[in-house]
Design a protein around this motif. Structure first.
Motif, mmCIF file in Angstrom:
data_model
loop_
_atom_site.group_PDB
_atom_site.id
_atom_site.type_symbol
_atom_site.label_atom_id
_atom_site.label_comp_id
_atom_site.label_asym_id
_atom_site.label_seq_id
_atom_site.Cartn_x
_atom_site.Cartn_y
_atom_site.Cartn_z
ATOM 1 N N ALA A 2 0.854 -1.186 0.000
ATOM 2 C CA ALA A 2 0.000 0.000 0.000
ATOM 3 C C ALA A 2 0.892 1.238 0.000
ATOM 4 N N GLN A 3 0.344 2.341 -0.453
ATOM 5 C CA GLN A 3 1.124 3.571 -0.560
ATOM 6 C C GLN A 3 1.575 4.105 0.801
ATOM 7 N N TRP A 4 0.846 3.803 1.837
ATOM 8 C CA TRP A 4 1.128 4.379 3.149
ATOM 9 C C TRP A 4 2.145 3.582 3.956
ATOM 10 N N GLU A 5 2.428 2.329 3.571
ATOM 11 C CA GLU A 5 3.271 1.468 4.414
ATOM 12 C C GLU A 5 4.704 1.972 4.555
ATOM 13 N N LYS A 6 5.340 2.264 3.455
ATOM 14 C CA LYS A 6 6.742 2.668 3.506
ATOM 15 C C LYS A 6 6.927 3.978 4.281
ATOM 16 N N PRO A 7 6.155 5.039 3.990
ATOM 17 C CA PRO A 7 6.319 6.256 4.802
ATOM 18 C C PRO A 7 5.974 6.045 6.278
ATOM 19 N N ALA A 8 4.988 5.207 6.543
ATOM 20 C CA ALA A 8 4.607 4.963 7.938
ATOM 21 C C ALA A 8 5.742 4.273 8.695
ATOM 22 N N GLN A 9 6.423 3.354 8.057
ATOM 23 C CA GLN A 9 7.521 2.666 8.735
ATOM 24 C C GLN A 9 8.721 3.593 8.933
ATOM 25 N N TYR A 10 9.024 4.417 7.939
ATOM 26 C CA TYR A 10 10.099 5.399 8.131
ATOM 27 C C TYR A 10 9.730 6.403 9.219
ATOM 28 N N PHE A 11 8.472 6.796 9.267
ATOM 29 C CA PHE A 11 7.996 7.725 10.280
ATOM 30 C C PHE A 11 8.141 7.114 11.678
ATOM 31 N N ALA A 12 7.725 5.856 11.840
ATOM 32 C CA ALA A 12 7.836 5.185 13.143
ATOM 33 C C ALA A 12 9.295 5.010 13.543
ATOM 34 N N LEU A 13 10.149 4.641 12.592
ATOM 35 C CA LEU A 13 11.574 4.496 12.898
ATOM 36 C C LEU A 13 12.192 5.845 13.252
ATOM 37 N N GLY A 14 11.782 6.887 12.565
ATOM 38 C CA GLY A 14 12.273 8.231 12.884
ATOM 39 C C GLY A 14 11.845 8.673 14.268
ATOM 40 N N PHE A 15 10.592 8.383 14.640
ATOM 41 C CA PHE A 15 10.124 8.751 15.974
ATOM 42 C C PHE A 15 10.814 7.923 17.048
ATOM 43 N N ALA A 16 11.091 6.655 16.773
ATOM 44 C CA ALA A 16 11.821 5.844 17.750
ATOM 45 C C ALA A 16 13.231 6.386 17.945
ATOM 46 N N THR A 17 13.867 6.800 16.854
ATOM 47 C CA THR A 17 15.212 7.375 16.941
ATOM 48 C C THR A 17 15.179 8.709 17.681
ATOM 49 N N LEU A 18 14.195 9.539 17.375
ATOM 50 C CA LEU A 18 14.042 10.807 18.075
ATOM 51 C C LEU A 18 13.781 10.568 19.564
ATOM 52 N N GLY A 19 12.965 9.583 19.876
ATOM 53 C CA GLY A 19 12.701 9.246 21.272
ATOM 54 C C GLY A 19 13.959 8.816 21.997
ATOM 55 N N TYR A 20 14.803 8.037 21.311
ATOM 56 C CA TYR A 20 16.056 7.603 21.929
ATOM 57 C C TYR A 20 16.955 8.800 22.226
ATOM 58 N N ILE A 21 17.050 9.713 21.271
ATOM 59 C CA ILE A 21 17.893 10.890 21.472
ATOM 60 C C ILE A 21 17.353 11.754 22.610
ATOM 61 N N LEU A 22 16.042 11.969 22.631
ATOM 62 C CA LEU A 22 15.441 12.773 23.684
ATOM 63 C C LEU A 22 15.546 12.120 25.060
ATOM 64 N N ALA A 23 15.560 10.790 25.098
ATOM 65 C CA ALA A 23 15.580 10.080 26.381
ATOM 66 C C ALA A 23 16.880 10.296 27.143
ATOM 67 N N TRP A 24 17.929 10.711 26.480
ATOM 68 C CA TRP A 24 19.171 10.993 27.191
ATOM 69 C C TRP A 24 18.999 12.178 28.135
ATOM 70 N N ARG A 25 18.101 13.110 27.788
ATOM 71 C CA ARG A 25 17.880 14.278 28.639
ATOM 72 C C ARG A 25 16.482 14.275 29.269
ATOM 73 N N PHE A 26 15.479 13.937 28.476
ATOM 74 C CA PHE A 26 14.089 13.940 28.918
ATOM 75 C C PHE A 26 13.566 12.508 28.883
ATOM 76 N N GLU A 27 13.768 11.774 29.970
ATOM 77 C CA GLU A 27 13.488 10.342 29.980
ATOM 78 C C GLU A 27 12.016 10.018 29.787
ATOM 79 N N GLY A 28 11.143 10.828 30.339
ATOM 80 C CA GLY A 28 9.707 10.571 30.196
ATOM 81 C C GLY A 28 9.243 10.705 28.760
ATOM 82 N N LEU A 29 9.578 11.814 28.134
ATOM 83 C CA LEU A 29 9.171 12.060 26.752
ATOM 84 C C LEU A 29 9.828 11.068 25.804
ATOM 85 N N GLY A 30 11.124 10.873 25.947
ATOM 86 C CA GLY A 30 11.835 9.945 25.071
ATOM 87 C C GLY A 30 11.372 8.510 25.233
ATOM 88 N N GLY A 31 11.160 8.102 26.475
ATOM 89 C CA GLY A 31 10.677 6.744 26.724
ATOM 90 C C GLY A 31 9.290 6.515 26.151
#
Length: 128
Positions: free
Chosen positions: A58-87
């Protein structure tokens, strides 16, 4: 009539309940290491092999997976300082990635995708 407040004023779900200091430090570092391993593994796989997709792409699958991976990566980076938000970002992105991975793989295999990000995210939330 007294109305009981469900959430403490400072915004933490468990109030002033915290794990012992040594346990919190250990959980924090284990979460950081597991998060780094998960991010490096999944970003590396996405770059090298591409995002897994279902046979009926489907057209939405590839962007959705990149979006989720990007948010997981952003969460990891944020968790170093803001554990609640990043976690929270890591845990919810992990669940989303597991759901998206179940389009390609059997659910018993795709649950490990969810756990790769959910476990470190939950550990960050425990020490928050």
């Amino acid at each position: 009539m007294h109305i009981r407040q469900l959430r403490p004023a400072h915004g933490r779900p468990f109030g002033d309940v915290h794990p012992p200091h040594d346990l919190a430090v250990a959980l924090r570092w284990v979460a950081r290491l597991l998060g780094a391993l998960a991010v490096a593994t999944f970003v590396g796989l996405a770059v090298e092999r591409g995002i897994p997709r279902s046979p009926e792409l489907a057209q939405w699958e590839k962007p959705a997976q990149y979006f989720a991976l990007g948010f997981a990566t952003l969460g990891y980076i944020l968790a170093w300082r803001f554990e609640g938000l990043g976690g929270a970002l890591m845990a919810t992105s992990g669940v989303a990635m597991g759901a998206l991975a179940s389009l390609e793989f059997h659910p018993t295999e795709s649950v490990f995708t969810a756990l790769a990000f959910f476990v470190p995210g939950a550990m960050f939330l425990l020490v928050w």
